[in-house]
Write an enzyme that holds these catalytic residues in place. Structure first.
Site, PDB file in Angstrom:
ATOM      1  N   HIS A  84       0.809  -1.219   0.000  1.00 21.89           N
ATOM      2  CA  HIS A  84       0.000   0.000   0.000  1.00 21.89           C
ATOM      3  C   HIS A  84       0.842   1.269   0.000  1.00 21.89           C
ATOM      4  CE1 HIS A  84       0.906  -0.752   4.245  1.00 21.89           C
ATOM      5  NE2 HIS A  84       0.817   0.558   4.391  1.00 21.89           N
ATOM      6  N   HIS A 109       7.328   7.670   3.870  1.00 18.90           N
ATOM      7  CA  HIS A 109       6.598   6.901   2.860  1.00 18.90           C
ATOM      8  C   HIS A 109       5.848   7.860   1.939  1.00 18.90           C
ATOM      9  CE1 HIS A 109       3.778   7.434   6.218  1.00 18.90           C
ATOM     10  NE2 HIS A 109       2.950   7.725   5.230  1.00 18.90           N
ATOM     11  N   HIS A 111       2.498   8.955  -0.693  1.00 19.82           N
ATOM     12  CA  HIS A 111       1.086   8.874  -1.076  1.00 19.82           C
ATOM     13  C   HIS A 111       0.964   9.445  -2.487  1.00 19.82           C
ATOM     14  CE1 HIS A 111      -0.519   7.890   2.936  1.00 19.82           C
ATOM     15  NE2 HIS A 111       0.503   8.608   3.372  1.00 19.82           N
ATOM     16  N   HIS A 128       5.570  11.560   3.621  1.00 21.56           N
ATOM     17  CA  HIS A 128       5.422  11.756   5.062  1.00 21.56           C
ATOM     18  C   HIS A 128       6.667  11.272   5.784  1.00 21.56           C
ATOM     19  CE1 HIS A 128       0.762  11.650   4.668  1.00 21.56           C
ATOM     20  NE2 HIS A 128       1.258  12.844   4.429  1.00 21.56           N
ATOM     21  N   THR A 207      -3.270   8.986   8.974  1.00 20.46           N
ATOM     22  CA  THR A 207      -4.249   8.904   7.875  1.00 20.46           C
ATOM     23  C   THR A 207      -4.567   7.463   7.496  1.00 20.46           C
ATOM     24  OG1 THR A 207      -2.576   9.050   6.138  1.00 20.46           O
ATOM     25  CG2 THR A 207      -3.473  11.143   6.973  1.00 20.46           C
ATOM     26  N   THR A 208      -4.010   6.533   8.281  1.00 17.22           N
ATOM     27  CA  THR A 208      -4.307   5.101   8.103  1.00 17.22           C
ATOM     28  C   THR A 208      -4.703   4.546   9.476  1.00 17.22           C
ATOM     29  OG1 THR A 208      -1.934   4.683   8.391  1.00 17.22           O
ATOM     30  CG2 THR A 208      -2.755   4.709   6.124  1.00 17.22           C
TER      31      THR A 208
HETATM   32 ZN   LIG Z   1       1.256   8.833   5.205  1.00 17.85          ZN
END
Ligand SMILES: [Zn+2]
Length: 254
Positions: A84, A109, A111, A128, A207-208
Site C-alpha cells: 500500500h 513513505h 502517497h 510523510h 491517515t491510516t
Molecule cells: Zn502517510
C-alpha cells in the site's frame, strides 16, 4: 413588566449571546477534549481531529514558534514495498523535538496523489516523514510528528532516483541500503532545519488505521519537483493510496 423581571430577562438575553459567542471561538485546545470515547462518531473508531485536511493558505494567521530542535544524521537503512506504500526506514539516532516532546525519526513513505490539499488543490505526490514519541505511561498513547512534503511534476528528483530502482518488485519485501546511498539532503538541497522554518502546522491524526489523534502535522510550504515518470513509477507500486480530506472542526492552522 416589573423592573426586576425586566432586568432578569435582560440578563437571560445577555447569557444567550455569550453562549453563542463561545461556540464561535472554539480553541484547538478545547477541540482536543472532544477526542474522548463518548464523543466518537458512532460506528467510526475515531474522534474529530482527523487528517488529512484542505489547508487554506490565507487562514494561517499566527506564526507560533514551535521551537523545533533537530539532531539529524540522515541515515536511511532500507527501502520497503509494503504493497500500500513505498517506505524508507531511518537508522536509529536521528531525533526532532518540538514543544517539549522528543520524537525519533522512524520512516518516510509516499502517497499518490497527495493527501493534504492546499487551497483545494491536490498535488500528484506527498511524502510523510514520520517521527515517533513512545507513550509516557504504560497505558498511554504514542505521539507523532509528521513532516509532509508535497511534490509537483517537473524535473527528475535526485533523491527519488537514488532508491527508485531498488524498491522490491514484490510487496512486503525489504531491501537493505548501504550507508550514504540514499540521503534526504538530496531532496531539499538545504538543511532540514531550514526547511522546517516554513510550514503549515495543525493537530490531526494518522491517515491510516488506527487514525490515532496525536499527530503534530508540519506541511512544508516548499513544493518539491519530481518527474512524471518517477511519480508514475511510485504510483504503479502503491496505487492510489490517499485518504480523502477530513472536516477541520474549528482547528487552527499556525
Ligand atoms: Zn502517510
Amino acid at each position: 413588566m416589573p423592573s426586576s423581571l425586566m432586568l432578569s430577562f435582560l440578563f437571560f438575553l445577555l447569557s444567550l449571546s455569550a453562549c453563542s459567542l463561545k461556540t464561535q471561538t472554539t480553541e484547538p485546545e478545547k477541540i482536543s477534549h472532544i477526542n474522548k470515547e463518548n464523543y466518537m462518531i458512532p460506528g467510526i473508531n475515531h474522534g474529530l481531529i482527523q487528517s488529512p485536511i484542505n489547508i487554506l493558505s490565507n487562514e494561517k494567521h499566527e506564526t507560533k514558534n514551535h521551537q523545533i530542535t533537530l539532531h539529524f544524521q540522515d541515515e536511511i537503512k532500507a527501502v520497503e514495498n509494503l504493497g500500500h506504500t513505498v517506505q524508507l526506514d531511518f537508522s536509529k539516532g536521528s531525533s526532532i523535538s518540538s514543544d517539549g516532546i522528543n520524537y525519533e525519526f522512524k520512516q518516510m513513505h509516499f502517497h499518490t496523489p497527495s493527501e493534504h490539499l492546499i487551497d483545494g488543490m491536490t498535488f500528484p505526490m506527498e511524502m510523510h516523514i514520520v517521527n515517533y514519541a513512545p507513550p509516557a505511561t504504560k497505558n498511554g498513547i504514542p505521539h507523532y510528528l509528521v513532516i509532509a512534503v508535497l511534490f509537483k511534476m517537473g524535473n527528475e528528483n535526485e533523491f527519488i532516483s537514488e532508491f527508485l530502482t531498488l524498491i522490491p518488485k514484490q510487496s512486503n519485501n525489504t531491501v537493505k541500503l548501504e550507508k550514504g546511498r540514499v540521503k534526504l539532503h538530496d531532496l531539499f538541497h538545504d538543511d532540514l532545519s531550514n526547511e522546517m522554518k516554513n510550514y503549515y502546522h495543525y493537530r490531526g491524526s494518522l491517515t491510516t488505521p488506527p487514525y490515532t489523534e496525536t499527530v503534530n502535522w508540519f506541511v512544508l510550504k516548499h513544493i518539491i519537483e519530481a518527474s512524471p515518470e518517477q511519480i508514475r513509477a511510485i504510483n504503479d507500486i502503491e496505487g492510489d493510496n490517499a485518504r480523502h480530506i477530513q472536516t477541520i472542526y474549528g482547528r487552527h492552522i499556525d
